[in-house]
Design a protein around this motif. Structure first.
Motif, short mmCIF file in Angstrom:
data_model
loop_
_atom_site.label_atom_id
_atom_site.label_comp_id
_atom_site.label_asym_id
_atom_site.label_seq_id
_atom_site.Cartn_x
_atom_site.Cartn_y
_atom_site.Cartn_z
N VAL A 185 40.66 22.17 -44.84
CA VAL A 185 40.57 23.19 -45.89
C VAL A 185 41.82 24.08 -45.91
N ASN A 186 42.24 24.54 -44.74
CA ASN A 186 43.32 25.53 -44.65
C ASN A 186 44.70 24.95 -44.41
N GLY A 187 44.77 23.70 -44.01
CA GLY A 187 46.07 23.14 -43.61
C GLY A 187 46.42 23.59 -42.20
N TYR A 188 47.54 23.09 -41.73
CA TYR A 188 47.95 23.41 -40.35
C TYR A 188 48.35 24.87 -40.20
N SER A 189 49.22 25.34 -41.08
CA SER A 189 49.79 26.68 -40.92
C SER A 189 48.74 27.78 -41.02
N ASN A 190 47.75 27.61 -41.88
CA ASN A 190 46.76 28.66 -42.10
C ASN A 190 45.51 28.54 -41.23
N THR A 191 45.53 27.58 -40.32
CA THR A 191 44.41 27.44 -39.39
C THR A 191 44.76 28.16 -38.09
N THR A 192 43.81 28.90 -37.57
CA THR A 192 44.02 29.60 -36.30
C THR A 192 43.01 29.09 -35.27
N ILE A 193 43.39 29.19 -34.02
CA ILE A 193 42.46 28.82 -32.94
C ILE A 193 41.23 29.73 -33.01
N LYS A 194 41.46 30.99 -33.33
CA LYS A 194 40.35 31.94 -33.45
C LYS A 194 39.35 31.47 -34.51
N GLY A 195 39.87 31.02 -35.65
CA GLY A 195 39.01 30.53 -36.73
C GLY A 195 38.23 29.29 -36.32
N VAL A 196 38.88 28.39 -35.61
CA VAL A 196 38.21 27.17 -35.14
C VAL A 196 37.13 27.54 -34.14
N ALA A 197 37.45 28.47 -33.22
CA ALA A 197 36.48 28.90 -32.21
C ALA A 197 35.25 29.51 -32.87
N GLU A 198 35.47 30.36 -33.87
CA GLU A 198 34.34 30.98 -34.56
C GLU A 198 33.48 29.93 -35.25
N LYS A 199 34.12 28.97 -35.92
CA LYS A 199 33.37 27.92 -36.62
C LYS A 199 32.58 27.06 -35.63
N ALA A 200 33.16 26.82 -34.46
CA ALA A 200 32.50 26.00 -33.44
C ALA A 200 31.46 26.78 -32.65
N GLN A 210 45.12 12.69 -46.01
CA GLN A 210 46.01 12.95 -47.14
C GLN A 210 47.00 14.06 -46.83
N TYR A 211 46.56 15.06 -46.10
CA TYR A 211 47.42 16.17 -45.70
C TYR A 211 48.60 15.67 -44.88
N VAL A 212 48.33 14.76 -43.95
CA VAL A 212 49.39 14.20 -43.10
C VAL A 212 50.28 13.25 -43.90
N ILE A 213 49.66 12.37 -44.67
CA ILE A 213 50.41 11.38 -45.45
C ILE A 213 51.35 12.07 -46.43
N GLY A 214 50.91 13.20 -46.96
CA GLY A 214 51.72 13.93 -47.94
C GLY A 214 52.91 14.68 -47.35
N GLN A 215 52.98 14.74 -46.01
CA GLN A 215 54.08 15.47 -45.36
C GLN A 215 54.65 14.65 -44.19
N PRO A 216 55.20 13.47 -44.48
CA PRO A 216 55.66 12.60 -43.39
C PRO A 216 56.76 13.21 -42.53
N GLU A 217 57.60 14.04 -43.13
CA GLU A 217 58.69 14.64 -42.34
C GLU A 217 58.16 15.73 -41.40
N ARG A 218 57.09 16.37 -41.78
CA ARG A 218 56.52 17.45 -40.96
C ARG A 218 55.66 16.88 -39.82
N PHE A 219 54.92 15.83 -40.13
CA PHE A 219 54.01 15.25 -39.15
C PHE A 219 54.43 13.81 -38.84
N GLN A 220 55.67 13.66 -38.45
CA GLN A 220 56.27 12.34 -38.29
C GLN A 220 55.49 11.43 -37.34
N GLU A 221 55.12 11.95 -36.19
CA GLU A 221 54.41 11.14 -35.18
C GLU A 221 53.05 10.68 -35.71
N LEU A 222 52.34 11.58 -36.36
CA LEU A 222 51.03 11.24 -36.91
C LEU A 222 51.17 10.29 -38.09
#
Length: 196
Positions: free
Chosen positions: A23-38, A107-119
Protein backbone atom coordinates in the motif's frame (compact mmCIF):
# COMPACT_ATOMS: atom_id res chain seq x y z
CA UNK A 1 5.90 -24.92 21.43
CA UNK A 2 8.07 -21.81 21.81
CA UNK A 3 9.54 -22.35 18.34
CA UNK A 4 6.05 -22.67 16.86
CA UNK A 5 4.95 -19.47 18.62
CA UNK A 6 8.04 -17.70 17.34
CA UNK A 7 7.38 -18.86 13.75
CA UNK A 8 3.78 -17.63 13.96
CA UNK A 9 4.91 -14.24 15.23
CA UNK A 10 7.46 -13.94 12.42
CA UNK A 11 4.78 -14.86 9.88
CA UNK A 12 2.42 -12.25 11.36
CA UNK A 13 5.13 -9.60 10.99
CA UNK A 14 5.87 -10.71 7.43
CA UNK A 15 2.18 -10.57 6.42
CA UNK A 16 1.83 -7.13 8.00
CA UNK A 17 4.92 -5.98 6.10
CA UNK A 18 3.58 -7.31 2.77
CA UNK A 19 0.30 -5.46 3.31
CA UNK A 20 2.03 -2.26 4.39
CA UNK A 21 4.68 -2.25 1.64
CA UNK A 22 2.08 -3.02 -1.02
CA UNK A 23 0.00 0.00 0.00
CA UNK A 24 2.67 2.51 1.06
CA UNK A 25 5.68 1.46 -0.99
CA UNK A 26 9.15 1.09 0.43
CA UNK A 27 9.89 4.71 1.32
CA UNK A 28 6.63 5.37 3.15
CA UNK A 29 6.63 2.16 5.15
CA UNK A 30 8.06 2.27 8.66
CA UNK A 31 9.04 -0.52 11.01
CA UNK A 32 6.78 1.14 13.57
CA UNK A 33 3.83 0.89 11.18
CA UNK A 34 4.54 -2.77 10.43
CA UNK A 35 4.87 -3.52 14.16
CA UNK A 36 1.53 -1.86 14.90
CA UNK A 37 -0.21 -3.75 12.09
CA UNK A 38 1.30 -7.04 13.30
CA UNK A 39 0.38 -6.30 16.92
CA UNK A 40 3.96 -6.55 18.18
CA UNK A 41 6.43 -4.15 19.70
CA UNK A 42 8.82 -2.13 17.55
CA UNK A 43 11.80 -4.09 18.90
CA UNK A 44 10.17 -7.45 18.20
CA UNK A 45 10.38 -6.83 14.45
CA UNK A 46 14.18 -6.65 14.77
CA UNK A 47 14.21 -10.03 16.50
CA UNK A 48 13.23 -11.54 13.15
CA UNK A 49 14.44 -9.03 10.57
CA UNK A 50 17.71 -7.11 10.79
CA UNK A 51 16.39 -3.93 9.17
CA UNK A 52 13.73 -2.54 6.85
CA UNK A 53 15.65 -3.61 3.74
CA UNK A 54 15.78 -7.23 4.91
CA UNK A 55 12.10 -7.12 5.82
CA UNK A 56 11.27 -5.83 2.34
CA UNK A 57 13.39 -8.53 0.69
CA UNK A 58 11.66 -11.21 2.76
CA UNK A 59 8.28 -9.70 1.84
CA UNK A 60 9.07 -10.14 -1.85
CA UNK A 61 11.10 -13.36 -1.89
CA UNK A 62 9.42 -15.60 0.67
CA UNK A 63 5.95 -15.52 -0.94
CA UNK A 64 7.67 -15.96 -4.31
CA UNK A 65 8.57 -19.50 -3.24
CA UNK A 66 4.86 -20.34 -2.94
CA UNK A 67 4.19 -18.68 -6.30
CA UNK A 68 6.96 -20.79 -7.87
CA UNK A 69 5.59 -23.97 -6.31
CA UNK A 70 2.26 -23.36 -8.06
CA UNK A 71 3.37 -21.70 -11.29
CA UNK A 72 6.31 -23.95 -12.09
CA UNK A 73 4.55 -27.24 -11.39
CA UNK A 74 3.65 -28.22 -14.93
CA UNK A 75 3.06 -31.85 -15.98
CA UNK A 76 5.08 -33.67 -18.61
CA UNK A 77 3.27 -33.50 -21.97
CA UNK A 78 0.71 -36.21 -22.64
CA UNK A 79 -1.23 -37.03 -25.82
CA UNK A 80 -3.52 -34.06 -25.08
CA UNK A 81 -1.27 -31.07 -24.32
CA UNK A 82 -4.06 -28.55 -24.96
CA UNK A 83 -6.16 -30.09 -22.17
CA UNK A 84 -3.10 -30.01 -19.91
CA UNK A 85 -2.49 -26.34 -20.77
CA UNK A 86 -6.10 -25.52 -19.87
CA UNK A 87 -5.71 -27.36 -16.55
CA UNK A 88 -2.46 -25.51 -15.79
CA UNK A 89 -4.11 -22.18 -16.61
CA UNK A 90 -7.07 -22.98 -14.32
CA UNK A 91 -4.78 -23.95 -11.42
CA UNK A 92 -2.57 -20.90 -11.84
CA UNK A 93 -5.44 -18.42 -12.23
CA UNK A 94 -7.25 -19.79 -9.19
CA UNK A 95 -4.06 -19.32 -7.20
CA UNK A 96 -3.28 -15.86 -8.59
CA UNK A 97 -6.86 -14.71 -7.99
CA UNK A 98 -6.05 -14.93 -4.26
CA UNK A 99 -2.82 -12.91 -4.56
CA UNK A 100 -4.14 -9.33 -4.70
CA UNK A 101 -1.73 -7.86 -2.15
CA UNK A 102 1.31 -9.81 -3.24
CA UNK A 103 0.66 -8.99 -6.92
CA UNK A 104 0.93 -5.29 -5.98
CA UNK A 105 4.28 -6.03 -4.31
CA UNK A 106 5.55 -7.74 -7.45
CA UNK A 107 4.42 -4.86 -9.64
CA UNK A 108 6.09 -2.37 -7.31
CA UNK A 109 9.44 -4.13 -7.75
CA UNK A 110 9.03 -4.81 -11.48
CA UNK A 111 8.23 -1.14 -12.05
CA UNK A 112 11.53 -0.02 -10.46
CA UNK A 113 14.26 -2.38 -11.71
CA UNK A 114 17.06 0.11 -11.08
CA UNK A 115 15.97 0.67 -7.48
CA UNK A 116 15.39 -2.97 -6.59
CA UNK A 117 17.96 -4.57 -8.87
CA UNK A 118 18.59 -7.71 -6.81
CA UNK A 119 14.88 -8.42 -6.36
CA UNK A 120 14.15 -7.62 -10.00
CA UNK A 121 16.75 -10.20 -11.06
CA UNK A 122 15.01 -12.81 -8.88
CA UNK A 123 11.67 -12.03 -10.52
CA UNK A 124 13.27 -12.09 -13.96
CA UNK A 125 14.71 -15.53 -13.16
CA UNK A 126 11.21 -16.67 -12.25
CA UNK A 127 9.91 -15.60 -15.68
CA UNK A 128 12.72 -17.61 -17.31
CA UNK A 129 11.82 -20.64 -15.17
CA UNK A 130 8.18 -20.29 -16.21
CA UNK A 131 9.26 -20.29 -19.87
CA UNK A 132 11.12 -23.55 -19.32
CA UNK A 133 8.22 -25.11 -17.41
CA UNK A 134 5.63 -24.31 -20.10
CA UNK A 135 7.85 -24.97 -23.14
CA UNK A 136 7.37 -28.78 -23.36
CA UNK A 137 3.57 -28.48 -23.41
CA UNK A 138 3.67 -25.70 -26.00
CA UNK A 139 6.13 -27.55 -28.22
CA UNK A 140 4.13 -30.78 -28.00
CA UNK A 141 0.96 -28.93 -29.01
CA UNK A 142 2.77 -27.32 -31.93
CA UNK A 143 4.21 -30.68 -33.02
CA UNK A 144 0.70 -32.16 -32.98
CA UNK A 145 -0.56 -29.24 -35.06
CA UNK A 146 -3.14 -28.16 -32.46
CA UNK A 147 -1.25 -24.98 -31.51
CA UNK A 148 -0.01 -22.31 -33.91
CA UNK A 149 3.73 -21.99 -34.50
CA UNK A 150 4.47 -19.11 -32.12
CA UNK A 151 7.77 -18.70 -30.29
CA UNK A 152 7.20 -20.51 -26.94
CA UNK A 153 9.05 -17.80 -24.98
CA UNK A 154 6.72 -15.17 -26.43
CA UNK A 155 3.71 -17.22 -25.36
CA UNK A 156 5.05 -17.67 -21.82
CA UNK A 157 5.97 -13.99 -21.44
CA UNK A 158 2.58 -12.86 -22.75
CA UNK A 159 0.82 -15.32 -20.47
CA UNK A 160 2.70 -14.16 -17.37
CA UNK A 161 2.00 -10.51 -18.22
CA UNK A 162 -1.66 -11.33 -18.75
CA UNK A 163 -2.17 -13.26 -15.52
CA UNK A 164 -0.36 -10.57 -13.52
CA UNK A 165 -2.28 -7.78 -15.24
CA UNK A 166 -5.61 -9.53 -14.74
CA UNK A 167 -4.96 -9.77 -11.00
CA UNK A 168 -3.95 -6.11 -10.79
CA UNK A 169 -6.76 -4.62 -12.87
CA UNK A 170 -9.61 -6.90 -11.85
CA UNK A 171 -10.14 -5.86 -8.26
CA UNK A 172 -13.42 -7.65 -7.61
CA UNK A 173 -13.50 -10.62 -5.31
CA UNK A 174 -11.39 -13.62 -6.15
CA UNK A 175 -14.64 -15.58 -5.73
CA UNK A 176 -16.16 -14.07 -8.88
CA UNK A 177 -15.85 -17.33 -10.82
CA UNK A 178 -17.59 -16.06 -13.96
CA UNK A 179 -15.05 -13.29 -14.46
CA UNK A 180 -12.05 -15.51 -13.70
CA UNK A 181 -13.38 -18.17 -16.09
CA UNK A 182 -13.48 -15.50 -18.80
CA UNK A 183 -9.86 -14.57 -18.06
CA UNK A 184 -8.85 -18.24 -18.22
CA UNK A 185 -10.46 -18.60 -21.65
CA UNK A 186 -8.62 -15.52 -22.88
CA UNK A 187 -5.35 -16.77 -21.41
CA UNK A 188 -5.73 -20.02 -23.34
CA UNK A 189 -5.97 -18.06 -26.60
CA UNK A 190 -2.46 -16.70 -25.94
CA UNK A 191 -1.17 -20.25 -26.53
CA UNK A 192 -2.44 -20.11 -30.13
CA UNK A 193 -4.97 -22.96 -30.29
CA UNK A 194 -6.00 -23.79 -33.84
CA UNK A 195 -9.73 -23.70 -34.40
CA UNK A 196 -10.60 -27.04 -35.95
Amino acid sequence: MAIQKSAKKRERILQAAIQTFSVNGYSNTTIKGVAEKAGVSFGTVFTYFENKENLFKASVLEPLEEVKAVMLTVPEPSDDPTKQIQEVIAKQFRFFAQQTTYARMLQYVIGQPERFQELFIELDQFSIQLREALRPLIVKGQEQGVLMEIEPNDISDSYLAFINGARLTFTDSADNEKAWDMFMRQAYLLFGPKLI
